[in-house]
Design an enzyme around this catalytic site. Structure first.
Site, short mmCIF file in Angstrom:
data_model
loop_
_atom_site.label_atom_id
_atom_site.label_comp_id
_atom_site.label_asym_id
_atom_site.label_seq_id
_atom_site.Cartn_x
_atom_site.Cartn_y
_atom_site.Cartn_z
N GLU A 234 35.50 -5.09 7.58
CA GLU A 234 36.54 -6.02 8.17
C GLU A 234 35.91 -7.13 8.77
OE1 GLU A 234 38.32 -7.90 10.80
OE2 GLU A 234 38.45 -6.14 12.22
N CYS A 268 39.66 -11.68 15.16
CA CYS A 268 39.72 -11.77 13.71
C CYS A 268 41.29 -11.93 13.41
CB CYS A 268 39.23 -10.79 12.85
SG CYS A 268 37.23 -10.87 13.03
#
Length: 461
Positions: A234, A268
């Site tokens: 990720e 993020c």
């Protein structure tokens, strides 16, 4: 980078740690391998009992560990407490659902008969020690969303946490140990990033997961690929936040502020690129900019602070470079954009308009409270702008037109599409991205199965 707690609110170094030597690393790898042999035989009931106890202890420690997180990486302490509470909920969710998620599956009877078998099962078995390379921005949550499913699946964990959150990293190891997990079930490795490659190459480590930067992800993926080991990555995100004419503008602008500055803008999945239909662009820009101006920036340990400092001096310098580059290239600064005087690595909530493809901030992730505004003349242009990014983590769409919703869900290149709401993670729903945001999924049944040996068991007639 030294392994140390450096308070980003004032730059003061509070604690430093020596990196583990080769002998200690070897001891821990041996312990992980030995522990896995027995832990893999434990029952879901036993694992759930330990994980539920971990959740209870985390809730008891919530105030103290929240202050530690805030002191190490600067998030407002109210958000740190919420992070701890979210981790406890996730642990309980996996404790309650793991057995069901990993239950044996039986293919359709017709397929079993066609194969010539009397019975076929699909069984999920643990892989072994899994290395987790985790970031500082959500120092508890990023780890728990790996650890809870991994432990419930029967794996054991090795944590290489970010070097600026060592106290949080050590707390996590202690938390699981106090809850009753055998010592080797979850271990924190106080090591620098340079030691990761050797650990990945060790045959006792069976898989790896990383949340972090694109360069770090590339390095882990390259070594893991060479060693033929499973990885889940990720990486970065530059999420679009699309606002169409039918949207509730007041609500969309209000949520947009939170979506951009959550965790001091260092997330993020924070919305970063605000793509607004021309018919409502001016109204949205005004409301959004006023909301960003009104935020209280200050001491992250103060209860009324909404935006604290960035996690590091380098992080602030990187953000300033993106803003300055955009300004030099013609972007309009609607608010913020100037580093404040005084100690600490603070940066004001900032809104930039008039972004062009030549500006670095159009292609690079802005990791801090800086938003970019785009004007779209129709839905097609909104989709084009949204997809004109190397990242594809999540996305946000504000519209009350169901046909527009269908188009966005079909065409946006992202791992998630949130309609009339802010991107958030939940243990029941898969989380991850596409393009340079990585691959694989965390959370939900998809996440717990990532580090399982999916085994076909075939019985002859």
């Amino acid at each position: 980078m030294p392994i140390a707690t450096v308070n980003p609110a004032n730059g003061e170094t509070l604690k430093t740690y020596e990196a583990m030597g080769e002998e200690e690393l070897e001891r821990r790898l041996q312990l992980a391998e030995a522990t896995f042999r027995t832990y893999r035989m434990s029952t879901f009931v036993d694992r759930a009992r330990l994980l539920l106890r971990s959740a209870d202890l985390l809730e008891e420690d919530q105030q103290d560990i929240a202050r530690v997180m805030t002191t190490e990486m600067g998030k407002p302490v109210k958000q740190a407490r919420a992070e701890a509470a979210k981790c406890a909920r996730a642990m309980r969710w996996y404790a309650e659902h793991a057995e069901e998620l990993l239950a044996d599956e039986e293919p359709a009877a017709s397929d079993v008969e066609d194969s010539g078998a009397s019975r076929v099962l699909v069984r999920y078995r643990p892989l072994g020690p899994v290395l987790a390379v985790m970031p500082w921005n959500f120092p508890l949550w990023q780890v728990i969303r790996f650890a809870a499913p991994a432990l419930m699946a029967g794996n054991v964990g090795l944590l290489k946490h970010a070097s600026n959150v060592p106290q949080t990293a050590l707390y996590l190891e202690d938390l699981f140990h106090r809850a009753g997990f055998t010592e080797g079930c979850f271990q924190t490795l106080l090591i620098g990033s340079g030691a990761v490659d050797d650990i990945l190459r060790d045959e006792r480590v069976k898989a790896a997961t990383l949340t972090g930067s694109e360069p770090a992800g590339r390095a882990v993926a390259a070594t893991s690929g060479e060693m033929v080991k499973k990885t889940v990555l990720e990486l970065g995100g530059s999420d679009p936040y699309v606002v169409m004419p039918s949207a509730d503008l007041d609500r969309a602008a209000q949520v947009a502020v939170t979506a951009r500055v959550q965790n001091n803008g260092q997330s993020c999945i924070a919305a970063k690129r605000f793509i607004v239909h021309t018919d409502v662009y001016d109204d949205f820009a005004e409301r959004f900019t006023e909301g960003m101006k009104a935020l209280k920036v200050g001491d992250p340990l103060a209860e009324d602070t909404e935006v604290g400092p960035l996690s590091s001096e380098q992080g602030r310098a990187d953000l300033e470079e993106l803003v300055d580059d955009a300004r030099r290239s013609g972007a309009a600064v609607l608010c913020g954009g100037v580093r404040p005087d005084g100690p600490g690595w603070y940066y004001p909530p900032t809104v930039l308009a008039g972004i062009t493809r030549e500006m670095r901030i159009h292609r690079e992730e802005a990791f801090g409270p800086v938003a970019t505004l785009y004007r779209a003349h129709d839905l097609d242009e909104a989709v084009l702008i949204a997809n004109d990014s190397p990242f594809g983590l999540s996305s946000n769409v504000w519209t009350r037109d169901e046909s527009e919703v269908d188009r966005f869900v079909r065409d946006l290149e992202a791992g998630s599409v949130f309609v009339n709401g802010m991107t958030a993670s939940h243990p029941a729903f898969p989380f991850g991205g596409v393009k340079r945001s990585g691959y694989g999924r965390e959370l939900s049944g998809h996440g717990i199965r990532e580090f399982c040996n999916i085994t076909t068991v075939w019985h002859g007639a």
